[in-house]
Every structure is written in C-alpha cells, then in structure tokens.
Design an enzyme around this catalytic site. Structure first.
Site, PDB file in Angstrom:
ATOM      1  N   PRO A 125       0.820  -1.212   0.000  1.00 25.23           N
ATOM      2  CA  PRO A 125       0.000   0.000   0.000  1.00 25.23           C
ATOM      3  C   PRO A 125       0.853   1.262   0.000  1.00 25.23           C
ATOM      4  O   PRO A 125       1.896   1.322   0.654  1.00 25.23           O
ATOM      5  CB  PRO A 125      -0.806  -0.112   1.302  1.00 25.23           C
ATOM      6  CG  PRO A 125      -0.760  -1.552   1.669  1.00 25.23           C
ATOM      7  CD  PRO A 125       0.547  -2.067   1.164  1.00 25.23           C
ATOM      8  N   GLU A 126       0.413   2.269  -0.757  1.00 29.18           N
ATOM      9  CA  GLU A 126       1.112   3.549  -0.749  1.00 29.18           C
ATOM     10  C   GLU A 126       0.574   4.399   0.402  1.00 29.18           C
ATOM     11  O   GLU A 126      -0.394   4.043   1.077  1.00 29.18           O
ATOM     12  CB  GLU A 126       0.961   4.233  -2.104  1.00 29.18           C
ATOM     13  CG  GLU A 126       1.508   3.362  -3.237  1.00 29.18           C
ATOM     14  CD  GLU A 126       1.910   4.118  -4.481  1.00 29.18           C
ATOM     15  OE1 GLU A 126       2.174   5.328  -4.414  1.00 29.18           O
ATOM     16  OE2 GLU A 126       1.986   3.472  -5.549  1.00 29.18           O
ATOM     17  N   LYS A 141       4.412   5.075   4.951  1.00 28.03           N
ATOM     18  CA  LYS A 141       3.780   3.756   4.912  1.00 28.03           C
ATOM     19  C   LYS A 141       3.703   3.099   6.289  1.00 28.03           C
ATOM     20  O   LYS A 141       3.466   1.888   6.398  1.00 28.03           O
ATOM     21  CB  LYS A 141       4.542   2.853   3.940  1.00 28.03           C
ATOM     22  CG  LYS A 141       4.556   3.403   2.517  1.00 28.03           C
ATOM     23  CD  LYS A 141       5.318   2.508   1.571  1.00 28.03           C
ATOM     24  CE  LYS A 141       5.346   3.086   0.158  1.00 28.03           C
ATOM     25  NZ  LYS A 141       6.030   2.205  -0.807  1.00 28.03           N
ATOM     26  N   ARG A 171      12.405  -2.550  -8.646  1.00 29.70           N
ATOM     27  CA  ARG A 171      10.983  -2.253  -8.831  1.00 29.70           C
ATOM     28  C   ARG A 171      10.710  -1.927 -10.294  1.00 29.70           C
ATOM     29  O   ARG A 171      11.518  -1.273 -10.966  1.00 29.70           O
ATOM     30  CB  ARG A 171      10.547  -1.070  -7.953  1.00 29.70           C
ATOM     31  CG  ARG A 171      10.738  -1.292  -6.461  1.00 29.70           C
ATOM     32  CD  ARG A 171       9.885  -2.431  -5.924  1.00 29.70           C
ATOM     33  NE  ARG A 171       8.468  -2.199  -6.127  1.00 29.70           N
ATOM     34  CZ  ARG A 171       7.695  -1.509  -5.285  1.00 29.70           C
ATOM     35  NH1 ARG A 171       8.231  -0.972  -4.196  1.00 29.70           N
ATOM     36  NH2 ARG A 171       6.418  -1.352  -5.517  1.00 29.70           N
TER      37      ARG A 171
END
Length: 272
Positions: free
Chosen positions: A2-3, A52, A262
C-alpha cells in the site's frame, strides 16, 4: 505494498471508529499476545500515519500523560491488511495478529510485516529516519529536495526511497514523473528546484484524493478516454502497468524496465 494514502485513510478511519473508546485487544494468532495483554482495557487514543507506517496510540482510562502512552507500530508490507466487523465479532479465522474491539466495531490485522510496541522515543527515531510525507501538515519539502539535489541516483529511484520522501510508491512515482514530463532515469542532482516543487505540489493535489476516495485518480479529465487498459480494480493511469500500450498523450508505446528492484514505467517521448 500500500502507498501512503492508504495508511492515512486507515488511520483516519480507525480514529473515527474507535477513538476515545475502551477497547479489548487480543492476539488470536498468539504472536502479539504479550503486547496485547498490556493494551487490553486501555483507551484507543488515536491513530496516525507517517508514509507507509501506521501508529496506534493507547492510554490508561483517565490518563493524558505521554509517559503513560503505549504505541503500536504497524507496517503492512506486501501482505498485511485490516478488516472490520460489527460487534459482536465472529470467532477468529486464520492468522489474526491483532484484534481490537470497540463498542460497535472490531478491527482485525492479518499478515503485517511489522506489528510491535514502540515507545514515544522510538517513534521519534523512526520519524527522524523518514523523508517528508506530503500528506502531513508538518512536512518539510526542502529536506527532500536537499537529498535529491546531492544524489547521482535516478530521480525515479529517489522518489521511492522512504528516507527521501515518505509514502510515495510505484504508482505515484510513475504518474507524477509523467505528469511533470521528467525522465525517471535523470540523476537527482539534475533536477531543478522548480521541477521538484512541481512534483511536490502535484503530490499535494493527488494524494489527498486517494485518502478521500480510497483509490488513486491521476489522469487529467481531458486525457481520460477509452477503455481501461487492464483489470477494472486497478487505477487508471498514464503509464503505470501500461507497458507496450500507446501513451495517452502522444501514442508512443510505454516503456518498462526494472530500477532498483521495482518495475518502472514511462513514455520516452513525453518524458524525453
């Protein structure tokens, strides 16, 4: 993972649902049992997010002293999630790390990367290691620009570095760089202050939408046309997860690569 907007949304919701209530805290899974026993019967004093990281605070009934405060630090990681049920809650099913039950609703936490008791001093140390969070009123964007301006790393990597900028994940990274017309492979130190300020203010516009709506909205109205490019439960984007598809602006195929582990997405024309 989750951001940051997701964690802020969760913190605000937990504050609304449980704030000021005496709560029952357990660990059906058992891995948080000792800590849960300390928190059980305390008042849920609040919840906040830094990037986060979500931090819940608990206090003994009647106390407002910071010294009496007990903090739970939660990092959801890739697999962590909260679920809610009205009270009385059903019997626990699966690996529930922590269950917090108030008057009308209870919250279960499953699969977090971290769930631990933390002292106020430890929280201060954690926050001190993070870059500014665009969703917090106390954020200092100048600190992020200083880190970027002295770095030879790609700006696409720096935006994802939580020590530089807290809360930005892969989607916002890809989208704000596209909206700014900036090549993600440019060295951080090549970024001007005006360019950085444009990115920062774009995050200030976009991330609160994610908090309010529970989903990202990054495509400008004049560009939001055509059928979704992938599964309907994914956010509509300019470049994120659109590798090989035509750019919404110039029709050039969107490129993808791996940057520091990423997936990265960008338009070589609009961001050239």
């Amino acid at each position: 993972m989750p951001e940051g907007h997701t964690l802020h949304r969760l913190a605000r919701r937990q504050q609304r649902l449980l704030g000021g209530q005496v709560v029952a805290v357990t660990s059906p899974q058992g891995r948080f049992a000792n800590e849960a026993a300390i928190l059980d019967g305390m008042v849920f004093a609040g919840a906040q997010a830094w990037g986060k990281h979500l931090v819940q605070s608990y206090r003994p009934a009647g106390s407002r002293k910071r010294a009496d405060e007990r903090l739970v630090h939660i990092h959801l990681g890739l697999y962590g999630a909260f679920t809610e049920e009205p009270t009385p809650m059903p019997d626990p099913v699966g690996q529930i790390r922590m269950r917090v039950v108030g008057r009308d609703v209870g919250i279960d936490l499953r699969g977090p990367n971290q769930c631990e008791l933390m002292t106020p001093d430890q929280l201060d140390a954690l926050v001190g290691r993070l870059g500014p969070d665009p969703l917090r009123d106390d954020a200092d964007p100048a600190a992020a620009f200083r880190a970027i301006a002295r770095s030879s790393r790609p700006v696409g990597a720096l935006l994802m570095d939580q020590k530089v900028l807290a809360g930005v994940g892969n989607v916002y990274r890809a989208e704000v760089l596209f909206r700014a017309g900036i090549d993600p492979m440019r060295m951080g130190k090549s970024l001007s202050r005006n360019e950085f300020d444009g990115i920062w203010h774009d995050l200030l516009d976009l991330m609160p939408i994610g908090v309010r709506r529970g989903k990202m909205h990054v495509v400008r109205a004049e560009h939001d046309r055509g059928a979704p490019s992938y599964a309907p439960d994914r956010p509509r984007t300019y470049v994120y997860r659109r590798a090989g598809e035509p750019c919404r602006i110039c029709s050039t195929p969107v490129l993808t690569s791996v940057l520091e582990g990423r997936n990265l997405f960008w338009c070589p024309t609009c961001q050239g």
